[in-house]
Motif scaffolding. Sequence first.
Motif, PDB file in Angstrom:
ATOM      1  N   SER A  25      -9.379  -4.937   4.148  1.00 31.20           N
ATOM      2  CA  SER A  25      -7.926  -4.807   4.214  1.00 31.20           C
ATOM      3  C   SER A  25      -7.547  -4.234   5.581  1.00 31.20           C
ATOM      4  CB  SER A  25      -7.415  -3.879   3.111  1.00 31.20           C
ATOM      5  OG  SER A  25      -8.059  -2.619   3.183  1.00 31.20           O
ATOM      6  N   GLU A  26      -6.360  -4.567   6.030  1.00 31.96           N
ATOM      7  CA  GLU A  26      -5.935  -4.088   7.344  1.00 31.96           C
ATOM      8  C   GLU A  26      -5.756  -2.564   7.357  1.00 31.96           C
ATOM      9  OE1 GLU A  26      -3.634  -7.944   9.192  1.00 31.96           O
ATOM     10  OE2 GLU A  26      -2.509  -6.662   7.793  1.00 31.96           O
ATOM     11  N   TYR A  27      -5.339  -2.030   6.230  1.00 33.44           N
ATOM     12  CA  TYR A  27      -5.248  -0.578   6.040  1.00 33.44           C
ATOM     13  C   TYR A  27      -5.809  -0.265   4.657  1.00 33.44           C
ATOM     14  CZ  TYR A  27      -1.913  -0.271   9.949  1.00 33.44           C
ATOM     15  OH  TYR A  27      -1.316  -0.323  11.186  1.00 33.44           O
ATOM     16  N   THR A  28      -6.338   0.937   4.493  1.00 35.94           N
ATOM     17  CA  THR A  28      -6.759   1.374   3.165  1.00 35.94           C
ATOM     18  C   THR A  28      -6.493   2.858   3.029  1.00 35.94           C
ATOM     19  OG1 THR A  28      -8.542   1.273   1.526  1.00 35.94           O
ATOM     20  CG2 THR A  28      -9.156   1.928   3.759  1.00 35.94           C
ATOM     21  N   ILE A  29      -6.492   3.322   1.798  1.00 33.58           N
ATOM     22  CA  ILE A  29      -6.356   4.751   1.518  1.00 33.58           C
ATOM     23  C   ILE A  29      -7.616   5.209   0.803  1.00 33.58           C
ATOM     24  CG2 ILE A  29      -5.111   6.463   0.128  1.00 33.58           C
ATOM     25  CD1 ILE A  29      -2.544   5.010   0.813  1.00 33.58           C
ATOM     26  N   VAL A  30      -8.148   6.345   1.272  1.00 34.41           N
ATOM     27  CA  VAL A  30      -9.392   6.884   0.716  1.00 34.41           C
ATOM     28  C   VAL A  30      -9.245   8.382   0.525  1.00 34.41           C
ATOM     29  CG1 VAL A  30     -10.771   5.106   1.878  1.00 34.41           C
ATOM     30  CG2 VAL A  30     -10.412   7.317   3.003  1.00 34.41           C
ATOM     31  N   LEU A  83       0.853  -1.187   0.000  1.00 30.20           N
ATOM     32  CA  LEU A  83       0.000   0.000   0.000  1.00 30.20           C
ATOM     33  C   LEU A  83       0.889   1.237   0.000  1.00 30.20           C
ATOM     34  CD1 LEU A  83      -2.989   0.977   0.203  1.00 30.20           C
ATOM     35  CD2 LEU A  83      -2.658   1.097   2.675  1.00 30.20           C
ATOM     36  N   GLU A  84       0.673   2.104  -0.981  1.00 29.15           N
ATOM     37  CA  GLU A  84       1.435   3.340  -1.057  1.00 29.15           C
ATOM     38  C   GLU A  84       1.076   4.282   0.099  1.00 29.15           C
ATOM     39  OE1 GLU A  84       1.142   5.513  -4.665  1.00 29.15           O
ATOM     40  OE2 GLU A  84       1.458   3.753  -5.950  1.00 29.15           O
ATOM     41  N   GLU A  85       1.895   5.307   0.263  1.00 28.74           N
ATOM     42  CA  GLU A  85       1.551   6.396   1.173  1.00 28.74           C
ATOM     43  C   GLU A  85       0.416   7.219   0.561  1.00 28.74           C
ATOM     44  OE1 GLU A  85       2.963   7.241   4.280  1.00 28.74           O
ATOM     45  OE2 GLU A  85       3.694   5.171   4.031  1.00 28.74           O
ATOM     46  N   PRO A  86      -0.412   7.848   1.388  1.00 26.96           N
ATOM     47  CA  PRO A  86      -1.480   8.687   0.841  1.00 26.96           C
ATOM     48  C   PRO A  86      -0.918   9.887   0.091  1.00 26.96           C
ATOM     49  CG  PRO A  86      -1.325   8.953   3.231  1.00 26.96           C
ATOM     50  CD  PRO A  86      -0.436   7.811   2.861  1.00 26.96           C
ATOM     51  N   ARG A  87      -1.537  10.211  -1.027  1.00 25.37           N
ATOM     52  CA  ARG A  87      -1.145  11.376  -1.806  1.00 25.37           C
ATOM     53  C   ARG A  87      -1.952  12.595  -1.359  1.00 25.37           C
ATOM     54  NH1 ARG A  87      -0.623   8.764  -7.943  1.00 25.37           N
ATOM     55  NH2 ARG A  87       0.585   6.916  -7.318  1.00 25.37           N
ATOM     56  N   THR A  96      -4.099   3.603  -8.727  1.00 24.94           N
ATOM     57  CA  THR A  96      -4.377   2.728  -7.592  1.00 24.94           C
ATOM     58  C   THR A  96      -3.313   2.900  -6.515  1.00 24.94           C
ATOM     59  OG1 THR A  96      -3.111   0.899  -8.520  1.00 24.94           O
ATOM     60  CG2 THR A  96      -5.441   1.036  -9.128  1.00 24.94           C
ATOM     61  N   ARG A  97      -3.670   2.518  -5.287  1.00 25.73           N
ATOM     62  CA  ARG A  97      -2.707   2.560  -4.172  1.00 25.73           C
ATOM     63  C   ARG A  97      -2.299   1.161  -3.729  1.00 25.73           C
ATOM     64  NH1 ARG A  97      -2.923   6.354  -6.265  1.00 25.73           N
ATOM     65  NH2 ARG A  97      -3.646   8.436  -5.687  1.00 25.73           N
ATOM     66  N   PHE A  98      -3.135   0.175  -3.999  1.00 29.53           N
ATOM     67  CA  PHE A  98      -2.805  -1.210  -3.666  1.00 29.53           C
ATOM     68  C   PHE A  98      -2.004  -1.831  -4.809  1.00 29.53           C
ATOM     69  CE2 PHE A  98      -6.720  -0.629  -1.144  1.00 29.53           C
ATOM     70  CZ  PHE A  98      -6.330  -1.172   0.077  1.00 29.53           C
ATOM     71  N   SER A  99      -1.118  -2.752  -4.460  1.00 32.18           N
ATOM     72  CA  SER A  99      -0.392  -3.512  -5.483  1.00 32.18           C
ATOM     73  C   SER A  99       0.093  -4.828  -4.902  1.00 32.18           C
ATOM     74  CB  SER A  99       0.795  -2.711  -6.030  1.00 32.18           C
ATOM     75  OG  SER A  99       1.732  -2.454  -4.996  1.00 32.18           O
ATOM     76  N   VAL A 100       0.357  -5.774  -5.795  1.00 32.60           N
ATOM     77  CA  VAL A 100       0.953  -7.059  -5.430  1.00 32.60           C
ATOM     78  C   VAL A 100       2.066  -7.339  -6.429  1.00 32.60           C
ATOM     79  CG1 VAL A 100       0.592  -9.550  -5.238  1.00 32.60           C
ATOM     80  CG2 VAL A 100      -1.166  -7.987  -4.407  1.00 32.60           C
TER      81      VAL A 100
END
Length: 366
Positions: free
Chosen positions: A139-144, A20-24, A120-124
């Motif tokens: 998800s344990e964390y998410t960005i919104v 998960l990326e940092e929030p923009r 997107t902020r999620f990746s695998v």
Amino acid sequence: MKAAVLHNYGKDLKVQEVDLEEPRKGEVRVKMKAAGICHSDQHVIDAHLPLPVPIVLGHEGAGIVDTVGEGVTGVKEGDHVALNWVPSCGKCHYCRIGRPDVCDEASKTALMGTMLDGTTRFSVDGKNVHQFPLTGTFSEYTIVPENAAVPVNKDVPFELASLVGCCVITGVGAVMNTAKVEPGSTVAVIGAGGVGFNAIQGAALAGAKQVIAIDMVDEKLEMTKQFGATHTINAKEQDPVKNVLAMTEGLGVDYAFEAIGSPGTIQSAYNMTKKTGTAVVVGISAPNESVSVNAFSLPSQSKTLVGSWLGQGNPHVDYPKLLDLNRAGKLELEALVTQTYALEDVNEGLAQLKSGQNIRGVIRFD
């Protein structure tokens, strides 16, 4: 961190490690504490809502703000928030006329499975993973987006805060905002799930004299009485339209709410509505499905057939109101949660949702 990812339509979700990326700018990272399991998530799995895969599902959720991106002023680290899966832009035609529930920008982005900037902020393993819709609560964390994080009081249990984000605002809002049910009226609700139960208690709260709950599970029908149903009909054993007419002196109900998303039950809702009455479609059908109604009946009976999205609500106004109604003992939320699951058990929760066992199953992240 772990998330539940749908890789292929019709298959189980895979609970796996994701990045998960940092929030923009204008975004918020939330440590999830609870996430409701909704039929809309199942619709994506079944390809009734064919969003891009792989995708992190879940849209009902609540948690704690973990960190904020540049320019965020509406929330801060440590705030408790309920997530809003229709974060309106405030600028489009519909936002300007007071209908943020059908915001053009939020609708377009939700179908893309991305953030507002189209990324997107999620990746695998370096490959993009989408999120549903602008939330991704499994998800344990998410960005919104900032507007998707609605502050709630810290004494509100996370399970209850998560539910106001979809089934509560949708069901109660359909009654209060879309239909504007009047005291002394008659109401039928088709579908005793999370949304249906809230339409039932919304109708009771509005002062309806007769609230008829319709489902095919006796245990759930019995439970609807706790939420304000005065009569019940098991659709496996009785014809819903004929029985509603019999219960209303042959007239039909003033308001019928369809909370399943099936062409057949939408037709039933319309047919059990009296002359001058209103049938409200809340359930989500597949985009390729159609409903047929008798064209002559629309003018000759002066019926209204209308849809309701997010209960025509405004989350930043309505979430606190709904939680205050619960605190005042006017709105039952605790009994909606009939089962809790760990994230690893999300597929069991979805299976029990599909079989009609739960009003609302909730994933807990503790």
